[in-house]
Design an enzyme around this catalytic site. Structure first.
Site, mmCIF file in Angstrom:
data_model
loop_
_atom_site.group_PDB
_atom_site.id
_atom_site.type_symbol
_atom_site.label_atom_id
_atom_site.label_comp_id
_atom_site.label_asym_id
_atom_site.label_seq_id
_atom_site.Cartn_x
_atom_site.Cartn_y
_atom_site.Cartn_z
ATOM 1 N N GLY A 173 -52.959 23.337 22.347
ATOM 2 C CA GLY A 173 -54.094 23.707 21.506
ATOM 3 C C GLY A 173 -54.318 22.680 20.406
ATOM 4 O O GLY A 173 -54.134 21.476 20.614
ATOM 5 N N GLU B 292 -52.316 -4.384 34.387
ATOM 6 C CA GLU B 292 -51.901 -4.759 35.746
ATOM 7 C C GLU B 292 -52.943 -4.364 36.797
ATOM 8 O O GLU B 292 -52.606 -3.931 37.900
ATOM 9 C CB GLU B 292 -50.542 -4.132 36.094
ATOM 10 C CG GLU B 292 -49.396 -4.596 35.243
ATOM 11 C CD GLU B 292 -49.111 -6.094 35.382
ATOM 12 O OE1 GLU B 292 -49.543 -6.677 36.389
ATOM 13 O OE2 GLU B 292 -48.477 -6.667 34.487
#
Length: 376
Positions: free
Chosen positions: A331, A355
């Site tokens: 939350g 990458e």
């Protein structure tokens, strides 16, 4: 009594939790002092973390890396890229350079990087502009690389260049650059996540490198294949970093769901929370299997671009989904820096780019399935 792999992994996990996690919490958004790295590597080895070829196989190495990435992903990223550089130099570097570079790279006293991406060219190596031109017993490099992991703190770099020979022929080749002998400039580039894992711009201005540091015509194809295989390995290990981040988010969510109460019940008893935990746990396991398959293929020296791209794309996107769900489980607390989730989310999001972007890896996989290329 002998200890098995599970026992060793549990001992490594306990050691990392005790000695490395506090560093990860402390240096969340600050670069780890380089002077600490040799001692940290010594501590890691003492807990059974493999450096270099200490691991019995690639999967065992990935399991250990996952544990380190769970508590300090930026450190795992830094060491992984440095080890990738060491792997290439050990396999293709001239003897004197191997003897100088590899021990330091594996011991944390030196840092390495792999330099391919350029300011105007990401995954399109065919358009590469960084050039290496022969001059006597040297090559002279001019050009720029950008978003290179470890570059700002690097001592060694494996640099992909457009190499021009005396006959005018051009080829893409890896050139090993030793910074102390062949200086290059770098500039750190701040980013969203993994801020302790530096990425940088590299500038080569008349950078003179011994000819022996660039593979000759006879070995060009073999060594270019080697550097691409090293990049495949690095992509898999970057996926492992995502796996560690996702595991940290899942474990935090499980602990929180077991102690947080709403409407007189633990939130872990609510079906929607249980659905989130199921999907998080399943995607993490699926990612691990894809990564281990790809690493096994690389270890067996088979062509592994499809497997590596599947693992990298799926695992990094998985980590974004898992860390996002973990924030939801927490939350409003999930948005607070007092909890680790917002950092996990930022770190995971950064890895969908590093990458090779997810989109590029999708094209690699689709090409292998269809036999048709989206690339020119």
């Amino acid at each position: 009594m002998t200890t098995g792999p599970d026992d060793r992994l549990a001992a490594l996990r306990a050691g990392l939790e005790k000695d490395i996690k506090p560093l990860g919490d402390r240096y969340t958004d600050d670069q780890l002092p380089l002077g600490m790295l040799p001692e940290i590597v010594k501590t890691l080895r003492g807990h059974g973390y493999p450096m270099g070829d200490d691991a019995p196989d690639e999967v065992a190495g990935a399991l250990a890396s996952e544990e380190l990435a769970r508590v300090f992903p930026s450190l795992e990223g830094c060491l992984m890229v440095s080890y990738a550089c060491a792997r290439y130099i050990a396999a293709a570097g001239p003897p004197g350079l191997r003897e100088r570079a590899v021990p330091g790279l594996l011991g944390g006293g030196k840092i390495g990087c792999l330099a391919s991406t350029e300011p105007d060219h990401g995954s399109n190596n065919a358009a590469m502009e960084t050039r290496a031109v022969p001059h006597g017993d040297e090559y002279v490099i001019n050009g720029r690389k950008r978003w290179i992991s470890n570059a700002d703190i690097s001592d060694y770099a494996v640099v992909l260049c457009r190499v021009t020979e005396e006959n005018g022929r051009e080829e893409i080749r890896p050139v090993i650059v030793e910074r102390e002998r062949s200086p290059y400039r770098t500039r750190d580039l701040p980013k969203l996540g993994l801020t302790a894992f530096v990425t940088s711009e590299m500038v080569f201005e008349d950078c003179r490198v011994p000819r022996e540091n660039c593979t000759g015509p006879a070995g060009t194809l073999k060594n270019l294949q080697l550097v691409f295989r090293t990049l495949q390995w690095a992509r898999c290990r970057m996926a492992v970093v995502s796996l560690g981040i996702a595991r940290a988010a899942l474990e935090a969510s499980v602990a929180y769901a077991r102690q947080r109460r709403q409407f007189g019940r633990f939130i872990g008893e609510f079906q929607l929370i249980q659905d989130k935990i199921y999907r998080m746990a399943t995607e993490i396991d699926a990612s691990r299997l894809l990564i281990h398959r790809a690493l096994t293929s690389i270890q067996e020296d088979r062509r592994s671009d499809r497997e590596a791209s599947m693992a990298k794309a799926y695992a990094t996107e998985m980590a974004v989904r898992v860390t996002s769900e973990a924030i939801q489980v927490h939350g409003a607390n999930g948005l607070s820096p007092d909890y680790p989730l917002e950092r996990c989310f930022r770190d995971a999001r950064a890895l969908t780019i590093a990458e090779g972007t997810t989109e590029i890896h999708k094209l690699v996989v689709a090409r292998s399935v269809l036999g048709l290329s989206a690339f020119q």
